[in-house]
Design an enzyme around this catalytic site. Sequence first.
Site, PDB file in Angstrom:
ATOM      1  N   TYR A 121      10.777 -43.227   8.613  1.00  0.00           N
ATOM      2  CA  TYR A 121      12.010 -42.604   8.126  1.00  0.00           C
ATOM      3  C   TYR A 121      12.229 -41.277   8.846  1.00  0.00           C
ATOM      4  O   TYR A 121      11.278 -40.676   9.341  1.00  0.00           O
ATOM      5  CB  TYR A 121      11.899 -42.360   6.616  1.00  0.00           C
ATOM      6  N   CYS A 137      -7.536 -53.795  -4.996  1.00  0.00           N
ATOM      7  CA  CYS A 137      -6.482 -54.632  -5.568  1.00  0.00           C
ATOM      8  C   CYS A 137      -6.328 -55.860  -4.681  1.00  0.00           C
ATOM      9  O   CYS A 137      -6.154 -55.727  -3.469  1.00  0.00           O
ATOM     10  CB  CYS A 137      -5.153 -53.876  -5.591  1.00  0.00           C
ATOM     11  N   ARG A 142      -2.341 -53.189   2.583  1.00  0.00           N
ATOM     12  CA  ARG A 142      -3.059 -52.762   3.777  1.00  0.00           C
ATOM     13  C   ARG A 142      -4.435 -53.437   3.886  1.00  0.00           C
ATOM     14  O   ARG A 142      -5.386 -52.855   4.406  1.00  0.00           O
ATOM     15  CB  ARG A 142      -3.165 -51.238   3.780  1.00  0.00           C
TER      16      ARG A 142
HETATM   17  C1  LIG Z   1       7.031 -45.645   1.181  1.00  0.00           C
HETATM   18  C2  LIG Z   1       7.001 -44.913   2.448  1.00  0.00           C
HETATM   19  C3  LIG Z   1       7.459 -43.590   2.514  1.00  0.00           C
HETATM   20  C4  LIG Z   1       8.027 -42.873   1.305  1.00  0.00           C
HETATM   21  O1  LIG Z   1       9.225 -43.454   0.905  1.00  0.00           O
HETATM   22  P1  LIG Z   1      10.035 -42.892  -0.358  1.00  0.00           P
HETATM   23  O2  LIG Z   1      11.147 -43.859  -0.562  1.00  0.00           O
HETATM   24  O3  LIG Z   1      10.504 -41.507   0.004  1.00  0.00           O
HETATM   25  O4  LIG Z   1       9.092 -42.854  -1.510  1.00  0.00           O
HETATM   26  C5  LIG Z   1       7.420 -42.965   3.729  1.00  0.00           C
HETATM   27  N1  LIG Z   1       6.972 -43.602   4.833  1.00  0.00           N
HETATM   28  C6  LIG Z   1       6.537 -44.864   4.802  1.00  0.00           C
HETATM   29  C7  LIG Z   1       6.101 -45.510   6.063  1.00  0.00           C
HETATM   30  C8  LIG Z   1       6.534 -45.560   3.609  1.00  0.00           C
HETATM   31  O5  LIG Z   1       6.096 -46.840   3.569  1.00  0.00           O
END
Ligand SMILES: *Cc1c(COP(=O)(O)O)cnc(C)c1O
Length: 385
Positions: A121, A137, A142
């Site tokens: 992101y 789990c 992972r």
């Molecule tokens: C889940 C995740 C996040 C955080 O996502 P949010 O929606 O902000 O909780 C950030 N980076 C990766 C790669 C993720 O899998």
Amino acid sequence: MFPNDSLKYWFKGKGHWSNVSDKDWLDWRWQMKNRIKTADGFSSFLNLSKDEKDGLKFAENRLSVAVTPYFFNLMDPSDSNCPIRKQVIPVGNESVYKPEEVWDPVGEESDMPVPSIVHRYPDRVLFLVTDRCASYCRYCTRSRLVSNAQGYGFHPKIEAGLDYIKQNSSIRDVLISGGDPLLLSDEKIGGILSSLSKIEHVEFIRIGTRVPVFLPQRITSSLLNVFSKSANLWLSLHVNHPDECTLLLKETTHKLAKAGIPLGNQSVLLKGINDNIDIMKSLIHRLLIMKVKPYYLYQCDLIKGSSHLRTDVQVGIDIIKGLRGHTSGYAIPQFVIDSPNGGGKIPVSPNYTTFERDGSIVLENYAGQNYTYPSINNSAASFIE
Ligand SMILES: *Cc1c(COP(=O)(O)O)cnc(C)c1O
């Protein structure tokens, strides 16, 4: 206290380990050393089903098996359908691999600029700092690297990860995960948190952990002290079933809240474990009592050997529909699918809206009644004369 509960949720004692001293029982390192890992180990306290015995034969090549004595006590020794058992004791179906299943179900490998960082992101990263967990789990996303059962050889590169974050000023949010970061020493956790705090553009830090659920003993006063030094730290817990909400967990979350740590929870929707409205409602109500905000409900990822634990997506949608409006808005998590091939988390919601040709929108409320909200362009204004 938790209302409307059987004795189970009051569980605070040592159960099968009543001969162990309180000092040992409350020592997280004792809990780690005495984890149950083998068929013989499990058999000394409960009757394994044939399915569980089959599962335990080969599970070690897929994902290690380990259960802390504390968590083991929450299992029903006489019922192999127990929702706690099914999360941590493998069954024969773990060896069934479906064509849609893969080892990297959310496509992390292709978003790793350096070995410990997943950068998907624009403004945040996932920072993997260990491959160990307190218990494993069976649906672990992972599995490929956690516990090193498959010989992946994951060696977290903490310094390289910190450097990457330092050099990328677009990163304002760091999610520390693994494995479970809270299995690192206080010094190591403190070191990572203080290094991150010194990076000016990092304004928000989260730790993703199931340690409070598997090993509440780990949340010591000295760890709380480490946490309270970090002004911008939140914790994301992972509770799946109301039976995991023990008095000890509640005391632990209250201590964390008192230390100034906001708490969220991420559950995974699991077949035969929490895939109905009543169980989910009981879980999220308990989370609120524990000062934990239900954050995400995940559709189970397409990890190899997990088909026996997955539900249809529609089940999750129906659960959310059965909660929204029927209970506190604060209690309702966002249902998401972490999409295959690296698309990231995508919300999946019941549909409450129909757009009309004139731009107005017909809304359906929680009780199934319809209400219209008009288009701003479409109403004839009347003027005061
Ligand atoms: C889940 C995740 C996040 C955080 O996502 P949010 O929606 O902000 O909780 C950030 N980076 C990766 C790669 C993720 O899998």
